[in-house]
Enzyme design. Structure first.
Site, short mmCIF file in Angstrom:
data_model
loop_
_atom_site.label_atom_id
_atom_site.label_comp_id
_atom_site.label_asym_id
_atom_site.label_seq_id
_atom_site.Cartn_x
_atom_site.Cartn_y
_atom_site.Cartn_z
NE ARG A 227 -3.96 0.52 1.72
CZ ARG A 227 -5.21 0.53 2.21
NH1 ARG A 227 -5.49 1.24 3.28
NH2 ARG A 227 -6.16 -0.17 1.61
CG HIS B 11 -8.32 -0.07 -3.33
ND1 HIS B 11 -7.54 -1.13 -2.92
CD2 HIS B 11 -9.06 0.30 -2.25
CE1 HIS B 11 -7.81 -1.39 -1.65
NE2 HIS B 11 -8.71 -0.53 -1.22
CD GLN C 165 -12.84 -2.25 -1.45
OE1 GLN C 165 -12.12 -2.15 -0.47
NE2 GLN C 165 -14.08 -2.73 -1.35
CG ASP D 26 -13.71 5.80 -1.53
OD1 ASP D 26 -13.74 5.64 -0.29
OD2 ASP D 26 -12.68 5.65 -2.21
CB CYS E 42 -14.21 0.70 -0.77
SG CYS E 42 -13.67 2.41 -0.74
NE ARG F 104 -10.36 -5.71 0.00
CZ ARG F 104 -9.57 -4.69 0.33
NH1 ARG F 104 -10.08 -3.58 0.79
NH2 ARG F 104 -8.26 -4.77 0.16
N1 CP Z 1 -11.36 -0.37 1.74
C1 CP Z 1 -10.11 -0.41 2.26
O1 CP Z 1 -9.12 -0.54 1.53
O2 CP Z 1 -10.06 -0.34 3.60
P1 CP Z 1 -8.76 -0.11 4.46
O3 CP Z 1 -8.22 1.27 4.11
O4 CP Z 1 -9.21 -0.20 5.89
O5 CP Z 1 -7.76 -1.17 4.12
#
Ligand code: CP
Length: 305
Positions: free
Chosen positions: A102, A129, A132, A224, A264, A292
């Site tokens: 990430r 992403h 997701q 989002d 998400c 997820r």
């Molecule tokens: N949706 C998502 O990626 O959540 P986090 O940021 O908690 O990993």
């Protein structure tokens, strides 16, 4: 040859198979079948930004598949003290079987993958992403039975999640409408790529500033956060710009009666979505979050094996 998942397009040829196999794996897990395909395998997980779902789902997925995951924060790594991404990639390649990353910058994920001999999975960057989106389309398929021909309305910021959703919609033949305030549309490169994919599927990708147009008759409404991680300085300006784009009861009343509401997460209730919508019978946000876990398993199995 190793397989990286940096963009939704890295699943291009079999994106819907990721979705279908994820649903199958979830059913088999719920039926009590155990899968130890990650036995003796280790996933390194570098998180430059906060995470609840991505971290917990990948870590749990590795545990449930008989493997192990290591959480790595650049604050505690030599990367945080100037060790290069390329050197980090070479070192991790000699020790673990795959890396989830990430990152603030998409180019850093690409750099890590380029210098790794093991698979790299993008756990969210400024442009995409992808993990997701596998969970999202699993959720849509479970609820709606199919993906082709559905109208997905995304209302909010043209951000990383929107980019990946748009590409995936083009791949599976869902119509994708995105409504943003002026100046917050998704990047042209993603719109063009998604339109090209949609054309092949005879579906459409539309960008508008009119949320009513996007939401009218929608099967799925998705939003989002308005302020992504790293954009905190823009908070006041963005909250003002997005005010009319809040997903509330008035907005969702224009969608199909049996629409599903998705996010998400994390949600900033009272900003991009009201409690009434987030907690409504149409909301599937927590099933989406749970998916997820199953999506990560199928990604790990297809990529690391
Ligand atoms: N949706 C998502 O990626 O959540 P986090 O940021 O908690 O990993």
């Amino acid at each position: 040859m190793k397989r990286d998942i940096i963009s939704v397009l890295d699943m291009k040829s079999d994106f819907e198979k990721f979705v279908d196999d994820g649903i199958r794996l979830k059913k088999s897990f719920r039926a009590g079948k155990r899968d130890s395909s990650m036995e003796r395998k280790t996933l390194g997980m570098i998180f430059e930004k906060a995470s609840t779902r991505t971290r917990v789902s990948f870590e749990t997925a590795m545990t449930q598949l008989g493997g192990h995951a290591i959480y790595l924060s650049p604050r505690d790594m030599q990367m945080g003290r100037g060790e290069s991404i390329a050197d980090t990639a070479r070192v991790l390649s000699g020790m673990v079987d795959g890396v989830l990353y990430r990152a603030f910058e998409h180019d850093n994920v690409v750099e890590l993958a380029r210098n790794s001999t093991i698979s790299v999975i993008n756990g969210l960057d400024n442009l995409e992403h992808p993990t997701q989106i596998v969970a999202d389309f699993m959720t849509i398929k479970e609820k709606k039975g199919s993906l082709k021909g559905l109208k997905i309305a995304y209302v909010g910021d043209g951000n990383n999640t929107a980019n990946s959703l748009m590409l995936a919609s083009g791949l599976v033949g869902s119509d994708f409408w995105i409504a943003t305030p002026k100046g917050y549309e998704p990047l042209d490169q993603f719109v063009m790529a998604a339109k090209k994919l949609a054309k092949k599927q005879r579906s459409e990708v539309e960008v508008t500033n009119e949320w009513k147009e996007a939401v009218a008759g929608a099967d799925v409404i998705y939003t989002d956060v308005w302020v992504s991680m790293g954009e905190e300085k823009e908070k006041e300006i963005k909250e003002k710009a997005f005010k009319k784009y809040q997903v509330n009861e008035k907005m969702v009343s224009l969608a199909k009666k049996d629409h599903i509401f998705m996010h998400c997460l994390p949600a900033h209730r009272g900003l991009e979505v009201t409690n009434a919508v987030a907690d409504s019978k149409n909301s599937v946000i927590f099933e989406e979050a749970e998916n997820r876990l199953h999506a990560e398993k199928i990604i790990l199995k297809k990529v690391i094996n």
